[in-house]
Motif scaffolding. Structure first.
Motif, PDB file in Angstrom:
ATOM      1  N   ALA A  65       0.441  -1.273   0.041  1.00 13.40           N
ATOM      2  CA  ALA A  65       0.333   0.052   0.311  1.00 13.40           C
ATOM      3  C   ALA A  65       1.142   1.141   0.402  1.00 13.40           C
ATOM      4  CB  ALA A  65      -1.146   0.105   1.266  1.00 13.40           C
ATOM      5  N   GLN A  66       1.934   1.241   0.992  1.00 16.85           N
ATOM      6  CA  GLN A  66       2.476   2.135   0.703  1.00 16.85           C
ATOM      7  C   GLN A  66       3.778   2.721  -0.440  1.00 16.85           C
ATOM      8  OE1 GLN A  66       4.981   1.644   4.083  1.00 16.85           O
ATOM      9  NE2 GLN A  66       3.602   2.170   5.836  1.00 16.85           N
ATOM     10  N   ALA A  67       3.831   1.740  -1.228  1.00 16.12           N
ATOM     11  CA  ALA A  67       4.207   1.493  -2.281  1.00 16.12           C
ATOM     12  C   ALA A  67       3.622   2.435  -3.474  1.00 16.12           C
ATOM     13  CB  ALA A  67       5.372   0.231  -2.744  1.00 16.12           C
ATOM     14  N   LEU A  68       2.096   1.782  -3.486  1.00 15.40           N
ATOM     15  CA  LEU A  68       1.586   2.195  -4.259  1.00 15.40           C
ATOM     16  C   LEU A  68       1.427   3.750  -4.311  1.00 15.40           C
ATOM     17  CD1 LEU A  68      -0.672  -1.042  -5.249  1.00 15.40           C
ATOM     18  CD2 LEU A  68       0.950   0.157  -6.714  1.00 15.40           C
ATOM     19  N   PRO A  75      -1.015  10.785  -6.967  1.00 16.04           N
ATOM     20  CA  PRO A  75      -2.436  10.960  -7.807  1.00 16.04           C
ATOM     21  C   PRO A  75      -2.821   9.859  -8.730  1.00 16.04           C
ATOM     22  CG  PRO A  75       0.058  11.571  -9.055  1.00 16.04           C
ATOM     23  CD  PRO A  75       0.256  11.165  -7.216  1.00 16.04           C
ATOM     24  N   ALA A  76      -2.014   8.252  -8.794  1.00 16.00           N
ATOM     25  CA  ALA A  76      -2.381   7.658  -9.855  1.00 16.00           C
ATOM     26  C   ALA A  76      -3.665   6.266  -9.212  1.00 16.00           C
ATOM     27  CB  ALA A  76      -1.393   7.079 -10.706  1.00 16.00           C
ATOM     28  N   PHE A  77      -2.992   6.025  -8.098  1.00 14.89           N
ATOM     29  CA  PHE A  77      -3.284   5.204  -7.561  1.00 14.89           C
ATOM     30  C   PHE A  77      -4.401   5.065  -5.660  1.00 14.89           C
ATOM     31  CE2 PHE A  77       0.613   3.422  -9.488  1.00 14.89           C
ATOM     32  CZ  PHE A  77      -0.264   2.534 -10.326  1.00 14.89           C
ATOM     33  N   GLU A  78      -5.218   4.736  -5.396  1.00 14.09           N
ATOM     34  CA  GLU A  78      -6.001   4.680  -4.560  1.00 14.09           C
ATOM     35  C   GLU A  78      -5.998   3.299  -3.810  1.00 14.09           C
ATOM     36  OE1 GLU A  78      -9.737   4.848  -1.984  1.00 14.09           O
ATOM     37  OE2 GLU A  78      -9.553   6.177  -4.319  1.00 14.09           O
TER      38      GLU A  78
END
Length: 196
Positions: free
Chosen positions: A19-22, A28-31
């Motif tokens: 989760a932290q990596a994404l 702005p690209a991933f939730e």
């Protein structure tokens, strides 16, 4: 575009790390959404599911439970994965943040992805996408085509004649039903025959 990514697994530290990596790689690209072990059967609205270190039994359960249209990225040791109709990906657990982000983006865009360690394990889509399977040599040529090499460079890299390289390229185009090398490479990426 903002992709909603569900993260499933049984090791809390690994889930938080993904989760932290994404979130850190492309905020702005991933939730990222960390899912509880039972929640994958009825996931919230998601674009991609990342499964972290699931093992054989859990991987099979997840593969059956997650809707077929929802792309799955298997991260790390996930055992055998079931055939799926939607895009699928496989990466080593040690994949860096950029590779992970690129894989999630590619899956959300409808492509199949994998790293070199999992290339031959990736489940292929339904038959009929190619007129006939590619030979091992054609796959080697296709990978070099994807890197932008010309026939002469492919021949040099594989230790074959330019004529033989040209023949292999023509067979790949024919089997893929492609008019150009670019179309053949695009289809190969979509089918998971070559990686990013």
């Amino acid at each position: 575009m903002r992709w909603r990514v569900g993260i499933i697994g049984w090791q809390r530290w690994a889930l938080q790390g993904v989760a932290q990596a994404l979130h850190g790689a492309s905020a702005p690209a991933f939730e990222p959404v960390v899912l509880e072990p039972g929640q994958f059967a009825d996931p919230p609205a998601l674009d991609v599911v990342v499964v972290v270190q699931a093992g054989n039994e859990r991987a099979a359960t997840i593969a059956r439970a997650v809707p077929q249209h929802l792309p799955i990225l298997w991260l790390g040791e996930t055992g055998e994965t079931a055939q799926r109709s939607g895009p699928t990906g496989r990466l080593e657990a040690e994949a860096d943040d950029e590779v992970l982000a690129a894989a999630v983006h590619a899956l959300a865009s409808g492509l199949y992805v994998c790293d070199a360690a999992h290339r031959r394990e990736l489940p292929l889509p339904a038959a009929g996408e190619l007129s006939e399977p590619l030979t091992p040599r054609e796959l080697e040529v296709l990978e070099l085509m994807a890197k932008g090499l010309a026939n002469r460079e492919i021949a040099s890299a594989l230790g074959i004649s330019s004529h033989t390289a040209k023949f292999h390229v023509a067979r790949i185009l024919e089997k893929a039903g492609a008019a150009t090398r670019t179309e053949a490479v695009h289809q190969a990426l979509r089918l998971g025959l070559i990686g990013l």
